[in-house]
Write a protein that holds these residues in place. Sequence first.
Motif, short mmCIF file in Angstrom:
data_model
loop_
_atom_site.label_atom_id
_atom_site.label_comp_id
_atom_site.label_asym_id
_atom_site.label_seq_id
_atom_site.Cartn_x
_atom_site.Cartn_y
_atom_site.Cartn_z
N UNK A 278 6.90 -25.58 -16.30
CA UNK A 278 7.89 -25.38 -15.24
C UNK A 278 7.26 -24.91 -13.93
N UNK A 279 6.24 -24.08 -14.03
CA UNK A 279 5.60 -23.61 -12.81
C UNK A 279 5.03 -24.77 -12.01
N UNK A 280 4.35 -25.66 -12.73
CA UNK A 280 3.77 -26.83 -12.07
C UNK A 280 4.86 -27.73 -11.49
N UNK A 281 5.92 -27.89 -12.26
CA UNK A 281 7.03 -28.72 -11.77
C UNK A 281 7.65 -28.13 -10.50
N UNK A 282 7.74 -26.80 -10.49
CA UNK A 282 8.37 -26.15 -9.34
C UNK A 282 7.50 -26.28 -8.09
N UNK B 280 1.47 -15.02 -7.84
CA UNK B 280 0.14 -15.41 -7.39
C UNK B 280 -0.40 -16.64 -8.12
N UNK B 281 0.49 -17.36 -8.82
CA UNK B 281 0.02 -18.46 -9.66
C UNK B 281 0.09 -19.83 -8.98
N UNK B 282 0.33 -19.83 -7.68
CA UNK B 282 0.55 -21.11 -7.00
C UNK B 282 -0.61 -22.08 -7.23
N UNK B 283 -1.84 -21.59 -7.08
CA UNK B 283 -2.99 -22.48 -7.19
C UNK B 283 -3.16 -23.01 -8.61
N UNK B 284 -2.99 -22.13 -9.60
CA UNK B 284 -3.17 -22.61 -10.97
C UNK B 284 -2.03 -23.57 -11.34
N UNK B 285 -0.84 -23.35 -10.79
CA UNK B 285 0.24 -24.33 -10.99
C UNK B 285 -0.15 -25.68 -10.41
N UNK B 286 -0.75 -25.63 -9.24
CA UNK B 286 -1.16 -26.87 -8.58
C UNK B 286 -2.20 -27.61 -9.42
N UNK C 177 7.54 -21.52 -8.08
CA UNK C 177 6.33 -22.30 -7.84
C UNK C 177 5.09 -21.42 -7.85
N UNK C 178 5.29 -20.11 -7.67
CA UNK C 178 4.16 -19.21 -7.61
C UNK C 178 4.02 -18.39 -8.89
N UNK C 179 4.73 -18.81 -9.94
CA UNK C 179 4.64 -18.09 -11.22
C UNK C 179 4.29 -19.06 -12.34
#
Lengths: 294, 314
Positions: A258-262, A70-76, A52-54
């Motif tokens: 997948x990052x967003x899905x996670x 560190x990608x949690x926010x951009x995934x969100x 979720x953070x990648x």
Amino acid sequence: MKRADVMPQPLPAGRDAWPGRAWLSRPWLAWTLILAGAAVLVAPLYFTFVFATHGRTEIFNSPPPLWFGSQALSNLHLLEERLPFWRNLGMSLYVAGMTTLLNLLLCSMAGYAFAIYQFRFKRPLFALVLGSMMLPSFLHMIPSFMVMDALGWIDEPRALYVPAAASALGIFLMRQYIGSAIPRDLIDAARMDGCSEFRIFRSVVLPLLKPALGTLGLITFIASWNNFVAPLVVMRSPEHYTLPLALRSMQTPNNTEWGALMIGSAIAMLPLLVAYVLSARRLVSGLTAGAVRG
Amino acid sequence: MRARGWAPYLFLAPFFVVFLVFGLFPLLFSIYLSFQQWNPAEGLHTMHSVGLENYWYAITDPWFHDSLLNTLWFALVSGAPQHLVALPLAYFIHRQVKRGRDLLVGAYFVPYITSSVAIALIFSTLYSKDYGLINAALSELTRLPFIGSPLEAAQLARGGPIDWLGDADTTRPAVAFVVFWRYLGWNLVLYLSALQVIDQDLYEAATLDGASTWQQFRHVTLPLLKPMIFFAVTLTLIGNLQLFEEPFILVDSEKGVSQSVMTSAIFMYRLAFNDGDFGTASAVSWLLFILIAALTWLNARLFGRDARGAHEAG
């Protein structure tokens, strides 16, 4: 019931034959297996949170990331672009909350009637409820879709929470608990004081039911929160999707983010994990209530 | 005092209104529906009776046969290990683990309460062919001595990394593992709760008589657990025969391999909501129900009476 942590008796040495003795005298082997098993069981959940953070590309690096990024926010943000995510989350909360409230209300009232009163057809009515609700749930899938269609409830949240308000497990748990935990004298005393039957239920019985209501509420909330099939059949517009349905709709054959899905999955799991950690014992004993009798 | 005569019915009324409208009526209606031919797009008036035709169509449909075989395969392959692992595990935890027991049981139980969709999604990334963690771990293992080179040879023989969810050979085991993973903790908790009510004096007596741990397990624990084994196996049987979500989400229905994990519940869903054939779908659901009832009955015949006997003796 005996307490859980009764100490096993130490075994006299040298008496026991293989394999049991060897197995238990070398508990490190069993321990290793059991801890490895636990790790395997928890790993997918761990990786949900890690992924979720990648970003999409990092998740499928070789080797894949094993620690948080560190990608949690951009995934969100991606998730918000692709889905009406907060509406889906709100819908899940609303449906699970309403299901729980209605379920607790209807099941505690009906359970109270079955536990306390004597009336005609009591036994056959109880048997009817339990019997028909023990039937596999897929039998309901098609006809209840048609009932919803006939009522004009397709794509309406009430199509999800109203039917779930009558549950066999709920009525069973409530009847058991009320039967064993509510003293009849208390009810009789309230009657002598001139309480109406409903007032007795509301002011005397309901406060005493808190532990059982807590357990049943938790079980009902989890079941509703995780429900996939009912919304799949009933819901039409993406902003009415509950979380599981919304997440699944984001999974496309080629271009899945997948990052967003996670991060969506992580958010969907988090409330339940927290609730579980806070109430593990009660939840587990509630889930297995009635099972112990065999 | 006369008011009390009405009270129970008033307390029951809300529950029963919901139950009759959304529980009992749909069930009875689905029996009726299974004898009808009907296209929902053309309205209720186009419904007409076709007798047993829907049932006959389903029974002779090769896809239905395949779905039944898949369903039974899942019931067995993901069901049996759940118990074969959970039972010894519960016994070990019961006898050996004192500190950290809640944490350990919690770790095993947590998959059960997490959303099946989230689980299926994470597993589809882990199972991914070229970049998934499982294949990455396997290729790491090829670097190990001894098991490394045979593993590599096996991989080469298969033609590279395993396409877990895209290859008909591996899709079913991959889905079965997810189901096993999800319900192992549930069975563990059931068995632990049954172990806790066994009287400790029995073990003491057995120890004094010189019974080995294995003998104690075999002759004290196992017989006393029979009712719970029966109960847990029945639950698994009923649950696995209705398997829907895991194969439905893990394997894209557009893919050819989805045939290999099409359970009867998925078959029924597709008949109704993809093909609009509600009559046959209802017939399939009742056929599946008959199968579940029969297997549960068989299980009770083989296992249940014995279990009740042991319970009473205990």
